[in-house]
Design an enzyme around this catalytic site. Sequence first.
Site, PDB file in Angstrom:
ATOM      1  N   ALA A  67       0.895  -1.308   0.142  1.00 54.04           N
ATOM      2  CA  ALA A  67      -0.188  -0.074   0.003  1.00 54.04           C
ATOM      3  C   ALA A  67       0.929   1.313   0.203  1.00 54.04           C
ATOM      4  CB  ALA A  67      -0.928   0.064   1.239  1.00 54.04           C
ATOM      5  N   GLY A 106       0.611  -5.368   0.577  1.00 46.59           N
ATOM      6  CA  GLY A 106      -0.700  -5.322  -0.422  1.00 46.59           C
ATOM      7  C   GLY A 106      -0.443  -5.942  -1.872  1.00 46.59           C
ATOM      8  N   GLU A 109      -0.671  -9.450  -1.470  1.00 42.14           N
ATOM      9  CA  GLU A 109      -2.139  -9.693  -1.286  1.00 42.14           C
ATOM     10  C   GLU A 109      -2.860  -9.906  -2.524  1.00 42.14           C
ATOM     11  OE1 GLU A 109      -2.687  -6.708   1.851  1.00 42.14           O
ATOM     12  OE2 GLU A 109      -3.514  -8.199   3.046  1.00 42.14           O
ATOM     13  N   GLU A 129       4.089  -5.584   6.845  1.00 39.19           N
ATOM     14  CA  GLU A 129       3.332  -4.539   7.869  1.00 39.19           C
ATOM     15  C   GLU A 129       3.723  -4.305   9.154  1.00 39.19           C
ATOM     16  OE1 GLU A 129       2.379  -6.466   5.425  1.00 39.19           O
ATOM     17  OE2 GLU A 129       0.541  -5.734   4.249  1.00 39.19           O
TER      18      GLU A 129
HETATM   19  C1  3H9 Z   1       0.361  -2.382   3.283  1.00 35.12           C
HETATM   20  O1  3H9 Z   1       0.648  -2.792   2.370  1.00 35.12           O
HETATM   21  C2  3H9 Z   1      -0.896  -2.424   3.926  1.00 35.12           C
HETATM   22  C3  3H9 Z   1      -1.873  -3.457   3.464  1.00 35.12           C
HETATM   23  O2  3H9 Z   1      -1.669  -4.861   3.555  1.00 35.12           O
HETATM   24  C4  3H9 Z   1      -3.116  -3.201   3.570  1.00 35.12           C
HETATM   25  C5  3H9 Z   1      -3.740  -1.769   3.407  1.00 35.12           C
HETATM   26  C6  3H9 Z   1      -5.257  -1.846   3.848  1.00 35.12           C
HETATM   27  N1  3H9 Z   1       4.629   3.545  -0.139  1.00 35.12           N
HETATM   28  O3  3H9 Z   1      13.224   1.851   0.907  1.00 35.12           O
HETATM   29  P1  3H9 Z   1      13.843   2.827  -0.308  1.00 35.12           P
HETATM   30  C7  3H9 Z   1       9.233   5.069  -0.992  1.00 35.12           C
HETATM   31  S1  3H9 Z   1       1.631  -1.479   4.071  1.00 35.12           S
HETATM   32  C8  3H9 Z   1       4.875   4.761  -0.447  1.00 35.12           C
HETATM   33  O4  3H9 Z   1      14.837   3.730  -0.155  1.00 35.12           O
HETATM   34  P2  3H9 Z   1      14.868   0.166  -1.394  1.00 35.12           P
HETATM   35  C9  3H9 Z   1      10.438   5.377   0.012  1.00 35.12           C
HETATM   36  O5  3H9 Z   1      10.057   6.099   0.952  1.00 35.12           O
HETATM   37  C10 3H9 Z   1       2.983  -1.403   3.098  1.00 35.12           C
HETATM   38  N2  3H9 Z   1       6.705   4.653  -0.698  1.00 35.12           N
HETATM   39  O6  3H9 Z   1      14.265   1.582  -1.711  1.00 35.12           O
HETATM   40  C11 3H9 Z   1      11.704   5.830  -0.793  1.00 35.12           C
HETATM   41  O7  3H9 Z   1      11.132   7.192  -1.389  1.00 35.12           O
HETATM   42  P3  3H9 Z   1      12.309   8.405  -1.114  1.00 35.12           P
HETATM   43  C12 3H9 Z   1       3.808  -2.861   3.203  1.00 35.12           C
HETATM   44  C13 3H9 Z   1       7.170   4.031  -0.480  1.00 35.12           C
HETATM   45  O8  3H9 Z   1      15.326  -0.292  -2.641  1.00 35.12           O
HETATM   46  C14 3H9 Z   1      11.781   5.253  -2.154  1.00 35.12           C
HETATM   47  O9  3H9 Z   1      10.286   4.409  -2.060  1.00 35.12           O
HETATM   48  N3  3H9 Z   1       4.933  -2.275   2.296  1.00 35.12           N
HETATM   49  C15 3H9 Z   1       6.629   2.844   0.228  1.00 35.12           C
HETATM   50  O10 3H9 Z   1      16.149   0.525  -0.388  1.00 35.12           O
HETATM   51  C16 3H9 Z   1      12.599   4.056  -2.028  1.00 35.12           C
HETATM   52  O11 3H9 Z   1      12.468   3.324  -0.963  1.00 35.12           O
HETATM   53  C17 3H9 Z   1       6.014  -2.265   3.055  1.00 35.12           C
HETATM   54  O12 3H9 Z   1       6.106  -2.056   4.266  1.00 35.12           O
HETATM   55  C18 3H9 Z   1       5.298   2.577   0.067  1.00 35.12           C
HETATM   56  N4  3H9 Z   1       4.974   1.225   0.494  1.00 35.12           N
HETATM   57  O13 3H9 Z   1      14.020  -0.850  -0.831  1.00 35.12           O
HETATM   58  C19 3H9 Z   1       7.370  -1.985   2.034  1.00 35.12           C
HETATM   59  N5  3H9 Z   1       7.785   1.805   0.154  1.00 35.12           N
HETATM   60  O14 3H9 Z   1      13.264   8.182  -2.061  1.00 35.12           O
HETATM   61  C20 3H9 Z   1       8.191  -0.825   2.420  1.00 35.12           C
HETATM   62  C21 3H9 Z   1       8.955   2.450  -0.328  1.00 35.12           C
HETATM   63  O15 3H9 Z   1      11.126   9.754  -1.589  1.00 35.12           O
HETATM   64  N6  3H9 Z   1       9.269  -0.629   1.588  1.00 35.12           N
HETATM   65  N7  3H9 Z   1       8.588   3.708  -0.594  1.00 35.12           N
HETATM   66  O16 3H9 Z   1      12.367   8.597   0.272  1.00 35.12           O
HETATM   67  C22 3H9 Z   1      10.282  -1.172   1.643  1.00 35.12           C
HETATM   68  O17 3H9 Z   1      10.452  -2.186   2.530  1.00 35.12           O
HETATM   69  C23 3H9 Z   1      11.476  -0.826   0.758  1.00 35.12           C
HETATM   70  O18 3H9 Z   1      11.041   0.665   0.357  1.00 35.12           O
HETATM   71  C24 3H9 Z   1      11.618  -1.585  -0.675  1.00 35.12           C
HETATM   72  C25 3H9 Z   1      12.799  -1.086  -1.590  1.00 35.12           C
HETATM   73  C26 3H9 Z   1      12.057  -2.931  -0.005  1.00 35.12           C
HETATM   74  C27 3H9 Z   1      10.119  -1.845  -1.245  1.00 35.12           C
END
Ligand code: 3H9
Length: 696
Positions: A67, A106, A109, A129
């Site tokens: 998400a 998500g 999911e 999450e």
């Molecule tokens: C969910 O899914 C809830 C659902 O089950 C239900 C809902 C009802 N959204 O980490 P990086 C941005 S909860 C928006 O440096 P990497 C991050 O801020 C979500 N932005 O890269 C950064 O922006 P900036 C569950 C996001 O290659 C840029 O992307 N998912 C999101 O080292 C690069 O990120 C997670 O918790 C996001 N979800 O790692 C995943 N994710 O450059 C969280 C990232 O402007 N994310 N950004 O600062 C991660 O674990 C890592 O970002 C990922 C990439 C592994 C994806």
Amino acid sequence: MNMITNEAVSLDRDGAVLIATVDNPPVNALSHAVRAGLVSALDQFEADAEAKALVILCAGRTFIAGADIREFGQPLKEPRLGALIDRLDRCEKPVVAAMHGTALGGGLEIALACSYRLASQDARMGLPEVKLGLLPGSGGIVRLPRLIGVPDALTMIAEGGQIGAAAARDKGLVDEVVSGDLRSGAVAFTQGIAEKGEVRRTSDLPVPAFDEGLLATRRAELAKRYRGLKAPQIAVDLIEMMTITPFAEAVEKEYATCRELIASPQSKALRHLFAAERAALKIDGVPADTQPRKVSKVAVIGPGVMGRGIAMCFMDAALPVVLLGRSEESLGKAEAAIRKLYGGSIKRGSMTEAQLEERMKLLETVTDYERLADVDLVVEAVTENLSVKKDVFARLSGVLKPDAIIATNTSFLDIEALASSAAQPQNVAGMHFFNPANMMKLLENVRASRTDANVLATITALGKKIGKVPVMVGRSEGFVANRMLSKRSREAQFLLEDGATPQQVDKVLSGFGFPIGPFALADLAGMDVMAAARQARIAGMTPREQACNIVDKLAAAGRLGQKTGAGYYLYGEDRKPQHDPAVGELLAAHRTERGFGSREITDEEILERCLLAMVNEAAKLLDEGAAARASDIDVIWTSGFGWPTHMGGPMFWADQMGIARVKEALDKYSRIVGEEYFKPAALIERLASEGRGFHN
Ligand code: 3H9
């Protein structure tokens, strides 16, 4: 021909197969445009009689990473993710998810609700999450156990770890691992199933049987491992719920819990830290496109405890290290100590003998500065003495390549004075590691006034590469972490003078969530070390601080801490701290000598004095420019000094308390303890009068 659905999702076809491509950089988060685009793609797919199957895949570096966190806390915009997933589940033609990069939250999911799941060889999948203080809310908890069984699903959901493509296939999460080009592999696979048109629904699967005792065991383990965190426990509740609840009702319950968690203080704190860690990588005055310098070989000067740990950090990242010492003997000792530490990893099963030998091949020990001619970066970790370090800088300047970086590991010395002693001050910065350097995540990188932007970019990138959390700080005695810590230590000592006991202070701070209280920590560090550190800084102390010599008295009594079996506490075989009446007597005598009466101190006073002393100092650091952002300070304290992550860091905590209340409390302790210790910092006065917080 491309059938555009919107700016984030495009649709095209290959024979009877439609392909929906999500393109929402950087991580294809499920923003409103992506959800709407996928619903529109499904509408077109369902209406298209020629289309027999649909593939969902992503452009860029990853499949959908979850998400869009930035939309949390904002009004919900239709279509909701749950509605999209429900459409996928009910679709009467097969939908295939083709995952690469990280399919998370998500994103996973969505895949779980498809008929088939494919993954490229390097793909990783997870439901992270819980790390944001929430839990999957769109069927992840209800579907995943049906595919991979309750025990594995519980681990993935309650701990947020990822699994790779091959393991996912073995567990039944993925149908096929695609080698080579994912799009062509996915289209070929989908053409194969398109004709049969068989739809598989995870929602139709039963929940596999599992050992009834599992939930209680995991609950206890999780409580121990994630002390104070609510989401892992709620994950177990939800897993239990899904095993006994009809599918649709379980999905509703999962969603309702997810919404509650999104609004919870713990999740707000953890989401704040997620953003803060990423913000900390953006350095003032360093444009985003700045190219870091290449670092393929490093040197570490000084084979002491810090130098060895620092060398290991680079070796662990497969970087060759030249360790320079004054004698073969000290270098031999260092090499043996490094081997011994890796030996511990072998015992724990996280390293093999062969890996140890490979790692040791990266280490070269030398006594001659000339041998540093080809290194790209040097970390100086010699004795904490300005003239000794200046001498090292001068010697380095004579032999290094013109663009080699010199990073000092000083904790307290003036970075400007050190930079001035180098031939190329623009190449000088600080890399402040914390002991034990090979374990501690925090890395305070330090900028001096003349440090080149690309040096700052290099030490930031290098910090990430070696698995640290790098935060850039500026000139200041003790930089950010230690300067704030010294204020907490001062208050802990003053509290003893005022009548509190070490147990009471430790109990309050560990109750707040620190892994260990300050006095148990001092016993671990050693009273001789603490007394020496105190002596080194005594000239700059106030008269009360100078006279508050409890540490010296304990050290003089031979109570050096755990190593002598007695410090603030007594220690038996089990190394558990026990109350010692002798310490009570020593404290009572100290109070009499200093003319302090003993009074009842409340837990609230202990907590506020210890934490607000830090917050007040942090406000000064922000005004001085030694810390660039309040959120950087939160990252420093949560990644380096045990501030509980679900409390978001000291500045987040202060904002939650409200700056007006923070100022009021500081005024109160100015009256009780003294203005020189608690006078509100100018920034706090300003924020309180403007009704703002540190983060807005
Ligand atoms: C969910 O899914 C809830 C659902 O089950 C239900 C809902 C009802 N959204 O980490 P990086 C941005 S909860 C928006 O440096 P990497 C991050 O801020 C979500 N932005 O890269 C950064 O922006 P900036 C569950 C996001 O290659 C840029 O992307 N998912 C999101 O080292 C690069 O990120 C997670 O918790 C996001 N979800 O790692 C995943 N994710 O450059 C969280 C990232 O402007 N994310 N950004 O600062 C991660 O674990 C890592 O970002 C990922 C990439 C592994 C994806």
